[in-house]
Write a protein that holds these residues in place. Structure first.
Motif: not given
Length: 171
Positions: A78-89, A112-114
């Motif tokens: 609890p309290g651990r933070v995960h970060r994920v980076d995405l771009d439209r590509r 993404r599909a739209l």
């Protein structure tokens, strides 16, 4: 002078389900901090229940969207933070376990599909401990709110600075 890029910070969750309210808590903290350190023009703070259509509506047309949501992990911390980076590509389903039945992963896939992804999407998933009915975050999750608000402000500043230079922001 170049117009400031549109930025959305979206706190996903239900503040009446204890730790599931971490997203809205971070947005509330950013609102409080903005009194002393305003966010750049074009930055919007919002809360969402995680419905994919509403999420897409909040981030559509933005150059940067930052989403904060509660997550499950087994075993959890609890309290651990995960970060994920995405771009439209490079947007793809991350397999992250949101606390919502349909939510962020489905919103990303649908957007993404739209062709409705933001230019850059940063997702912060905070591991929670308690999703029972009630208000207030557990101690470990509450301790993550201030540092996470600072990280979001740094992401916005980095994006703003990169946009001013005409460069892609570093993840």
């Amino acid at each position: 002078m170049t117009e400031s890029p549109r930025i959305a910070v979206i706190g996903v969750g239900n503040e009446f389900r204890r730790d599931d309210g971490v997203g809205p808590a971070v947005v509330a903290r950013l609102r409080e901090r903005a009194a002393d350190r305003p966010l750049p023009p074009g930055a919007a703070l919002a809360s969402s229940d995680g419905d994919p259509g509403r999420l897409i509506g909040l981030w559509e047309g933005t150059e940067l969207a930052v989403v904060v949501d509660a997550a499950h992990a087994h075993p959890g911390h609890p309290g651990r933070v995960h970060r994920v980076d995405l771009d439209r590509r490079a947007a793809r389903h991350t397999g992250a376990a949101s606390t919502h039945g349909l939510g962020l992963g489905e919103a990303v896939e649908l957007a993404r599909a739209l062709g409705r992804m933001p230019g850059h999407l940063i997702v912060y998933a905070v591991e929670g401990a308690d999703r029972s009915l009630g208000t207030g975050l557990t101690e470990a999750v509450a301790a993550a709110v201030d540092p996470l608000a600072e990280r979001v402000e740094a992401d916005i500043a980095r994006h703003r600075d990169a946009a001013a230079r005409g460069a892609d922001p570093e993840p």
